[in-house]
Design an enzyme around this catalytic site. Sequence first.
Site, PDB file in Angstrom:
ATOM      1  N   LEU A 228       2.093   0.126   5.690  1.00  0.00           N
ATOM      2  CA  LEU A 228       1.507   1.392   6.106  1.00  0.00           C
ATOM      3  C   LEU A 228       0.291   1.661   5.232  1.00  0.00           C
ATOM      4  O   LEU A 228       0.293   1.324   4.039  1.00  0.00           O
ATOM      5  CB  LEU A 228       2.511   2.545   5.949  1.00  0.00           C
ATOM      6  CG  LEU A 228       3.767   2.516   6.816  1.00  0.00           C
ATOM      7  CD1 LEU A 228       4.706   3.655   6.420  1.00  0.00           C
ATOM      8  CD2 LEU A 228       3.419   2.600   8.292  1.00  0.00           C
ATOM      9  N   ASP A 229      -0.743   2.266   5.810  1.00  0.00           N
ATOM     10  CA  ASP A 229      -1.895   2.657   5.009  1.00  0.00           C
ATOM     11  C   ASP A 229      -1.461   3.601   3.894  1.00  0.00           C
ATOM     12  O   ASP A 229      -0.452   4.309   4.009  1.00  0.00           O
ATOM     13  CB  ASP A 229      -2.944   3.342   5.881  1.00  0.00           C
ATOM     14  CG  ASP A 229      -3.567   2.403   6.897  1.00  0.00           C
ATOM     15  OD1 ASP A 229      -3.553   1.184   6.661  1.00  0.00           O
ATOM     16  OD2 ASP A 229      -4.055   2.895   7.926  1.00  0.00           O
ATOM     17  N   LYS A 230      -2.241   3.644   2.832  1.00  0.00           N
ATOM     18  CA  LYS A 230      -1.900   4.463   1.664  1.00  0.00           C
ATOM     19  C   LYS A 230      -1.570   5.898   2.047  1.00  0.00           C
ATOM     20  O   LYS A 230      -0.579   6.463   1.578  1.00  0.00           O
ATOM     21  CB  LYS A 230      -3.057   4.436   0.668  1.00  0.00           C
ATOM     22  CG  LYS A 230      -2.837   5.302  -0.567  1.00  0.00           C
ATOM     23  CD  LYS A 230      -4.014   5.219  -1.520  1.00  0.00           C
ATOM     24  CE  LYS A 230      -3.789   6.116  -2.739  1.00  0.00           C
ATOM     25  NZ  LYS A 230      -4.912   6.039  -3.694  1.00  0.00           N
TER      26      LYS A 230
END
Length: 346
Positions: A169-171
């Site tokens: 998942l993106d940050k």
Amino acid sequence: MTTHGPGEPDGNAPDHGALEADLEPDSGPDENSADCPDPVRVPERLAGQRLDAVAAKLFPDWSRSRLQVWIEQGRLRLNGAAAERARVAVAVGDLLELEPVAEPDFRVLPQAIAFDVLYADEHLAIVHKPAGLTTHPGAGQADGTLQNGLLHRFAQTALVPRAGIVHRLDKDTSGLLAVALSLPAHTRLVAMLARREIRREYDAVINGTPVSGTTIDEPIGRSPRDRLKMAVVEGGRDAVTHFRIHERFTHHTHLRVRLETGRTHQIRVHLAYQRMPLVGDALYGGGGARGAGLSEPTRAVLQGFRRQALHARELAFDHPITGEALCAAAEMPEDMQALIAALRAG
């Protein structure tokens, strides 16, 4: 198994100690050797094929690339002798014996990182990554990531590639991730993702009011104009996103989004391509407050929302080892719930 909620706090997670091997003096495998599978004979249907290709089919818990490395290391025996080449052709009845090795990754160090665990057994965990936590080390961030936290929480992930992380998942995206705690689970989870057998559903709040849900089937690749961004580009990798409308507001919409593929920034790119970027996603044009007639409190909430309004809410798949049906769900974090409450108020 069905589980809901944010899971248990750090101190209540299952205690999984480091894997240890019993070693016979001067005769056993090295200290990182994993359990050896039973020897197998080459069936007629595989005769004449390359050794590494056949080994990947007969020892499905490990990838072909990993088996190629072990062949080079002499860990695959062909008719009693260490195989010398991965490309050698095998014959009907040839005996293959594999001595696998669990290889710790010492480049990423364990660190106490806060995240919740919704489910864990000896092969698999489902974790809830908070927004602001990077999934794994990369350029500009050497530690302080989920991967560091997994190595601390589940010591056995030192023996699994990238501490068992099979998707990311993106940050600034919150939500659920499946993590492999054993090599067999890792191999099978990767294959399940490739076969699109893991259901991943997201909560998303967008700028815009689409008439209905739809499927976006557009290829994604690196943006030719901005190398920090991805974009819908000719010749990109196939990418398919499904969404349905969950709740409508005056100028915004709460969507439920399902991924069929998993390209970098896929949901963010596809929604921006449809001219309805995620709230708070400044990289893809969704930052700030949009819409005439918004109240000052709602406008302030929108302007203060500084991450993409995206949350991985549900994972559903069959357990890679037992075949048990698994479904885990996590409610949106407080910032997204406050955002939706403000949009309802107008």
